[in-house]
Design a protein around this motif. Structure first.
Motif, PDB file in Angstrom:
ATOM      1  N   THR A 239       0.831  -1.206   0.000  1.00  0.00           N
ATOM      2  CA  THR A 239       0.000   0.000   0.000  1.00  0.00           C
ATOM      3  C   THR A 239       0.865   1.256   0.000  1.00  0.00           C
ATOM      4  N   SER A 240       1.953   1.225   0.781  1.00  0.00           N
ATOM      5  CA  SER A 240       2.862   2.376   0.823  1.00  0.00           C
ATOM      6  C   SER A 240       3.526   2.605  -0.528  1.00  0.00           C
ATOM      7  N   ALA A 241       3.876   1.521  -1.213  1.00  0.00           N
ATOM      8  CA  ALA A 241       4.477   1.656  -2.543  1.00  0.00           C
ATOM      9  C   ALA A 241       3.495   2.309  -3.514  1.00  0.00           C
ATOM     10  N   GLU A 242       2.238   1.919  -3.414  1.00  0.00           N
ATOM     11  CA  GLU A 242       1.219   2.534  -4.274  1.00  0.00           C
ATOM     12  C   GLU A 242       1.067   4.014  -3.966  1.00  0.00           C
ATOM     13  N   GLU A 243       1.149   4.381  -2.687  1.00  0.00           N
ATOM     14  CA  GLU A 243       1.031   5.784  -2.302  1.00  0.00           C
ATOM     15  C   GLU A 243       2.207   6.605  -2.835  1.00  0.00           C
ATOM     16  N   ILE A 244       3.401   6.025  -2.801  1.00  0.00           N
ATOM     17  CA  ILE A 244       4.583   6.732  -3.311  1.00  0.00           C
ATOM     18  C   ILE A 244       4.451   6.977  -4.808  1.00  0.00           C
ATOM     19  N   ASP A 279      -0.960  20.761  -6.864  1.00  0.00           N
ATOM     20  CA  ASP A 279      -1.343  19.351  -6.772  1.00  0.00           C
ATOM     21  C   ASP A 279      -0.725  18.651  -5.569  1.00  0.00           C
ATOM     22  N   LEU A 280       0.374  19.183  -5.067  1.00  0.00           N
ATOM     23  CA  LEU A 280       1.081  18.534  -3.958  1.00  0.00           C
ATOM     24  C   LEU A 280       0.677  19.098  -2.600  1.00  0.00           C
ATOM     25  N   GLN A 281      -0.391  19.844  -2.563  1.00  0.00           N
ATOM     26  CA  GLN A 281      -0.890  20.303  -1.271  1.00  0.00           C
ATOM     27  C   GLN A 281      -1.514  19.132  -0.511  1.00  0.00           C
ATOM     28  N   GLU A 282      -1.331  19.109   0.779  1.00  0.00           N
ATOM     29  CA  GLU A 282      -1.842  18.011   1.601  1.00  0.00           C
ATOM     30  C   GLU A 282      -3.367  18.014   1.637  1.00  0.00           C
ATOM     31  N   SER A 283      -3.926  16.814   1.677  1.00  0.00           N
ATOM     32  CA  SER A 283      -5.372  16.652   1.831  1.00  0.00           C
ATOM     33  C   SER A 283      -5.647  15.760   3.031  1.00  0.00           C
ATOM     34  N   SER A 284      -6.863  15.810   3.523  1.00  0.00           N
ATOM     35  CA  SER A 284      -7.213  15.056   4.727  1.00  0.00           C
ATOM     36  C   SER A 284      -7.160  13.546   4.501  1.00  0.00           C
ATOM     37  N   ASP A 286      -4.864  11.930   2.818  1.00  0.00           N
ATOM     38  CA  ASP A 286      -3.489  11.461   2.641  1.00  0.00           C
ATOM     39  C   ASP A 286      -2.995  10.756   3.897  1.00  0.00           C
ATOM     40  N   SER A 287      -2.161   9.747   3.672  1.00  0.00           N
ATOM     41  CA  SER A 287      -1.513   9.072   4.793  1.00  0.00           C
ATOM     42  C   SER A 287      -0.383   9.945   5.332  1.00  0.00           C
ATOM     43  N   THR A 288       0.172   9.531   6.453  1.00  0.00           N
ATOM     44  CA  THR A 288       1.260  10.305   7.057  1.00  0.00           C
ATOM     45  C   THR A 288       2.465  10.373   6.128  1.00  0.00           C
ATOM     46  N   MET A 289       2.809   9.257   5.494  1.00  0.00           N
ATOM     47  CA  MET A 289       3.961   9.235   4.602  1.00  0.00           C
ATOM     48  C   MET A 289       3.723  10.127   3.385  1.00  0.00           C
TER      49      MET A 289
END
Length: 498
Positions: A239-244, A279-284, A286-289
């Motif tokens: 899952t983390s790889a997909e998020e990256i 586009d790289l602004q944080e959203s609610s 998003d995971s911590t990483m």
């Protein structure tokens, strides 16, 4: 064989090829390149340094300009060995010498390099406008995200799995069988390169694509238990790889766009820079990483392109590109300021060209007056009254021409019509084609478009020379002299002109 075909033919020796043939062709092509540069409205340069297999340090300079047919023309000007330290002053002297050698000092050159401080100093000392390579900027920002502890640990695990399947012939064979069984593309796993952030993205993307086949191969009995334990990833890791991959995908797309060489890229930098930050602004969700990655990238991006000279070049180039002329990434005040600057520079550019074309006329008083002898003695006019006597005072004078628009008014009018015109589509569009069609409609702005759109947004063209150099300076040819390296690379890139 040659002796049988033609006994009288003398095969050229190695010395003839090295000392006569190649230098002769080099001089011919060099004249063609100089002729091409002489017709340019403006010449932009890219510059980068690299080291050969023979541990010789080289600096490559490429040129870019827009031809009269509105085509982007690129040349590799020179690849010179540099034994001195790569300080800003030494590189500046190299740039000045190159501009004089290629007769482009008067072409108002601009230069694109990476973000290294010595390149910044070199551009300042050489007295030419400097733009930082946007691809290098993306690389630096992405590397900051990839060095986060959580991301680096995951990359290490994926790298270990990819190395195992590339190292083990048995595991590689089992993986290919599972790919066929699962109907997956028979692609090999990739291993990233430390200096290229997109190689880490490609490694993760390939791993996720082949993840079902990798799991099936590890579960088979042909892979040892110890290897299975080392190469197994948890669901959380996947899952983390997909998020990256998801977080870095905009950066990958931007890199591919900026690597294009057949169409202008300088005008894309400012819109892409603003869009990536958005586009790289944080959203609610998003995971911590993911939040840490976005924050790291945005922090690095915010440090780039703060110089007023660079920002003006980027904004002017975007304004003169029919795709981005609305400048939606700027505030209203800043947008109007850029339009005013475009109008002023278009007027100045036209005025300089007009002044250069003016030929001074001789003084009227210095021209001797010659009498027309053939006409004979002048006759005294007979007294008469005509319409001129009655209306001459009112209508007899020369007709005064209407007020002629100056270059500033003309540029302002062109800019008004240019802004009102429909924007160019982004899908497969080349702004040079648009300007070729509308050159007569906007003569002043089209003149300015050639000055700005010739500047590349990256130094990719210089870096691509390194790849060609790797095919030339091989282990078997490591004794090539620097002069021959320069000539061969020059001919490899420019010989088609001859």
């Amino acid at each position: 064989m040659v002796n049988t075909m033609e006994p009288r033919y003398m095969i050229p020796t190695r010395r003839h090829i090295t000392d006569v043939a190649v230098p002769g062709i080099y001089e011919e092509v060099k004249i063609s390149v100089k002729t091409s540069l002489a017709s340019a409205e403006r010449v932009a340069l890219t510059c980068d340094a690299w080291t050969s297999r023979a541990t010789e340090s080289y600096v490559t300079i490429t040129s870019h300009h827009i031809s009269e047919e509105w085509e982007l023309v690129s040349h590799v000007l020179q690849t010179r060995v540099m034994h001195e330290s790569h300080t800003g002053s030494n590189i500046a002297e190299l740039l000045k010498t190159a501009m004089e050698e290629w007769d482009i000092t008067g072409k108002d050159p601009a230069i694109v390099t990476d973000n290294a401080s010595n390149m910044n100093i070199a551009a300042q000392l050489a007295g030419i406008p400097h733009v930082k390579c946007f691809a290098h900027t993306i690389n630096l920002a992405s590397q900051r995200a990839l060095k986060l502890p959580s991301v680096a640990r995951l990359l290490g695990r994926v790298r270990r799995i990819a190395s195992f399947f590339r190292r083990s012939t048995t595991a590689s064979h089992v993986l290919r069988q599972k790919q066929k069984l699962l109907q997956l593309p028979e692609h090999k796993l990739m291993i990233d390169v430390v200096t290229r952030w997109n190689s880490a993205f490609d490694m993760l993307q390939r791993f996720l694509e082949q993840q079902p086949a990798i799991c099936a191969a590890l579960l088979s009995g042909e892979v040892r238990k110890t290897e299975k334990e080392v190469c197994t990833l948890s669901e959380a890791d996947i899952t983390s790889a997909e998020e990256i991959v998801s977080a870095l995908k905009p950066m990958k797309v931007a890199t591919l766009v900026m690597s294009e060489e057949s169409s202008p890229t300088i005008s894309v930098v400012a819109p892409l820079h603003a869009q990536l930050i958005h586009d790289l602004q944080e959203s609610s969700s998003d995971s911590t990483m993911t939040k840490e990655m976005k924050s790291a990238i945005c922090l690095d991006f915010s440090k780039r392109y703060l110089d007023d000279e660079q920002k003006e070049i980027l904004y002017m180039a975007s304004a003169i590109d029919p795709r981005f002329k609305a400048l939606p990434f700027l505030s209203e005040d800043k947008r109007q300021d850029i339009y005013v600057r475009v109008i002023a520079e278009a007027a100045r550019s036209q005025q300089r060209e007009t002044d250069a074309d003016i030929v001074p006329l001789p003084n009227v008083e210095d021209i001797p007056v010659q009498e027309d002898i053939s006409a004979g003695p002048s006759k005294r006019p007979r007294d008469s009254f005509t319409l001129a006597d009655l209306l001459g005072q009112t209508y007899g004078g020369a007709v005064r021409p209407s007020h002629k628009k100056n270059t500033h008014d003309q540029a302002e009018e062109e800019m008004t019509r240019y802004k009102e015109a429909a924007p160019m589509s982004l899908a497969g569009a080349n702004p040079l084609d648009w300007w070729k069609q509308h050159q007569s409609e906007y003569p002043l702005l089209s003149h300015l478009a050639k000055r700005y759109l010739c500047i590349p947004g990256t130094s990719v063209s210089s870096e691509r020379v390194f790849s060609t150099a790797g095919d030339i300076i091989t282990t078997q040819r490591s004794a090539l002299s620097p002069e021959h390296v320069d000539e061969i690379l020059f001919l490899n890139k420019n010989f088609k002109m001859k």
